[in-house]
Design a protein around this motif. Structure first.
Motif, mmCIF file in Angstrom:
data_model
loop_
_atom_site.group_PDB
_atom_site.id
_atom_site.type_symbol
_atom_site.label_atom_id
_atom_site.label_comp_id
_atom_site.label_asym_id
_atom_site.label_seq_id
_atom_site.Cartn_x
_atom_site.Cartn_y
_atom_site.Cartn_z
ATOM 1 N N TYR A 108 -33.669 -2.182 -27.918
ATOM 2 C CA TYR A 108 -33.208 -2.196 -26.532
ATOM 3 C C TYR A 108 -33.254 -3.630 -26.008
ATOM 4 N N ARG A 109 -32.142 -4.092 -25.443
ATOM 5 C CA ARG A 109 -32.045 -5.451 -24.910
ATOM 6 C C ARG A 109 -31.692 -5.403 -23.432
ATOM 7 N N ASN A 110 -32.441 -6.171 -22.634
ATOM 8 C CA ASN A 110 -32.159 -6.273 -21.207
ATOM 9 C C ASN A 110 -32.803 -7.553 -20.696
ATOM 10 N N GLU A 397 -25.059 6.415 -28.072
ATOM 11 C CA GLU A 397 -25.405 5.465 -27.010
ATOM 12 C C GLU A 397 -25.074 6.052 -25.634
ATOM 13 N N GLU A 423 -27.817 -2.463 -17.341
ATOM 14 C CA GLU A 423 -27.565 -3.685 -18.113
ATOM 15 C C GLU A 423 -28.226 -3.653 -19.484
ATOM 16 N N THR A 424 -28.847 -2.519 -19.816
ATOM 17 C CA THR A 424 -29.513 -2.392 -21.103
ATOM 18 C C THR A 424 -28.482 -2.254 -22.214
ATOM 19 N N ASN A 425 -28.693 -2.992 -23.297
ATOM 20 C CA ASN A 425 -27.853 -2.888 -24.484
ATOM 21 C C ASN A 425 -28.652 -2.267 -25.622
ATOM 22 N N VAL A 427 -29.012 -1.730 -29.649
ATOM 23 C CA VAL A 427 -28.635 -2.376 -30.911
ATOM 24 C C VAL A 427 -28.980 -1.439 -32.056
#
Length: 497
Positions: A108-110, A397, A423-425, A427
């Motif tokens: 998880y990216r944010n 997703e 805004e979370t990406n 992966v």
């Protein structure tokens, strides 16, 4: 007995995978304790139970290797072999898909540190990686999966996987397919004569409870919860979250059930042939006079039958010449059928290839697939599966982001965190064998072309260290300078030149 009859040439009814819809204006006027809604609820539950559950159960049977071959009518008469061998292709395909897609946990990216902390805490509490694996197993098996978000006794958000055989979601009639309400139903048997069905209806803000008799749903009754708080939730959205494997909501091996049946039949008939060969009839020609004892006395060791039995036990046939002039010469042989072993093996091989090819599942036993290969070679072998993976990832997703939005509605009450959750990406990292040395060489080749954080993110599969943590370690080492080496009495050679 399992019903293995096809319906009008099709394995499942036309409504076996139907998506339930309701007009939004109809839903807005609903009173959940009214006879009108109870009648509509009974219709949904019965349609799901009678039209959709049989398909779900059959697909689950194949996943458990309880294939239709187990239920075919007995072949042959008397002591003929009747083997029923079920192959495990369904589980092989499902486990491969699940491991390939989610063998490596989702990252998880944010940019928001606070939201990442909340997501990480939520995921850790719910064993998110294992939970996602269970969802993907259902997706691959039956084409759909469900989870329920609730609050535990400590006020923490909780994830529970629901059984597709007792869960469905009703959507509105718009192109957005917004969830109107989700339904979970299950049965409890209290005695041999009493079995009750419990139905829970989840809307965007409330939970409504019903119960009925199990068989006919004749008397569905609205239940008022003992605790008023049990009627409400705070997710500001339907807390039953549906995931879809594809737009058709079909399983990964569903299209190959006929080929799986054909393979099972081939394997079973081969086993029957081999077993019947072992029980083949022995034919003795040309000397009925073997053994000169009393044929009516079973205790006479020289009885012709006893003599032949003794010879068979010793694996030797000693036949006298035929005493009748012009009679056939003594001979003995087994009466067997001819079997085209090579043709049968080619037929089974073609079935296996079709099953794996049309489900985009690599055959890991293939000599051309095994061994250390370059990344390009591996990509070519996995190209079909990779295309399927991208579709599955996008739908997975979509469901996970809806999950995060639901829990963020609660977080916003606590921490005002909802504004950044979108805004979370996510992966996804496919779980495939790779040449680590080749991968590291490639990563090193782009050093300086990307940011340090991106560079360290690419190295995460090798180091197992989060990029931000690795950057912090590097900064810490820079601040310490060479003092860290003095602590270990390490001599650092001077740079030459």
């Amino acid at each position: 007995m399992v019903n293995v009859n096809f319906l009008n040439g099709s394995r499942f009814s036309k409504d076996s995978n139907k998506v339930f819809r309701m007009k939004r204006e109809t839903f807005q006027d609903i009173e959940f304790n009214s006879e009108k809604f109870i009648k509509e609820l009974k219709r949904y539950v019965l349609e799901h139970k009678n039209n959709q559950v049989p398909r779900l159960k059959e697909l689950k049977r194949y996943y458990l290797a309880d294939n239709n071959i187990k239920y075919r009518e007995k072949t042959g008469e008397g002591n003929r072999a009747d083997n029923r061998i079920a192959s495990d292709f369904a589980k092989y395909i499902t486990i491969f898909m699940q491991g390939y897609l989610l063998g490596n946990p989702i990252l998880y990216r944010n940019k928001g540190e606070k939201i990442l902390e909340l997501i990480e805490a939520f995921n850790n509490r719910n064993n998110e990686a294992y939970h996602n694996g269970l969802l993907e197993t259902d997706l691959s098996m039956v084409g759909r999966a469900y989870e329920l978000l609730t609050m535990d006794e400590n006020g923490n958000e909780k994830l529970t996987k629901l059984n597709p055989e007792g869960t469905f979601v009703v959507y509105d009639d718009t192109t957005d397919m917004n969830s109107l309400f989700g339904v979970r139903y299950y049965t409890i048997q209290f005695s041999d004569s009493e079995t009750r069905m419990y139905i829970e209806v989840y809307t965007s803000d409330e939970i409504h409870y019903f119960q009925s008799d199990f068989q006919t749903l004749d008397s569905v009754e609205y239940q008022i919860p003992v605790n008023e708080s049990d009627k409400y939730h705070y997710f500001d959205g339907v807390p039953i979250n549906e995931y879809m494997n594809n737009e058709e909501r079909t399983g990964d091996f569903e299209s190959q059930l006929d080929n799986i049946d054909a393979y099972d039949l081939s394997q079973s008939e081969l086993a029957n042939f081999q077993q019947d060969m072992n029980d083949a009839y022995l034919v003795i020609v040309g000397n009925p006079m073997t053994g000169t004892g009393d044929s009516d006395d079973p205790d006479d060791q020289n009885n012709p039958m006893n003599v032949v039995t003794a010879m068979l036990a010793s694996r030797i046939l000693a036949l006298d010449n035929n005493p009748e002039e012009g009679g056939p010469a003594p001979n003995a042989f087994y009466l067997t059928k001819e079997y085209d072993a090579n043709g049968a093996e080619e037929y089974k091989k073609r079935l296996v290839n079709d099953i794996l090819r049309f489900t985009f599942t690599p055959d890991v036993t293939d000599q051309n697939f095994a061994g250390i290969q370059s990344g390009i070679a591996m990509m070519h072998k996995l190209m079909g599966l990779d295309n399927l993976r991208k579709t599955k990832e996008r739908l997975l997703e979509k469901g996970i982001m809806r999950r995060l939005r639901l829990v963020a509605n609660v977080w916003s009450i606590k921490n005002d965190a909802y504004t950044t959750v979108n805004e979370t990406n996510l992966v996804f990292t496919p779980n495939v064998p790779q040449n680590d040395a080749e991968y590291v060489t490639w990563v090193k080749s782009i050093y300086g072309l990307v940011s340090d954080e991106t560079f360290l993110m690419l190295l995460e599969p090798i180091t197992g260290i989060d990029a931000k943590e690795e950057l912090a370690r590097i900064e810490e080492e820079k601040e310490r300078g060479t003092d860290e080496y003095d602590d270990f009495n390490v001599s650092i050679p001077e740079e030459k030149g």
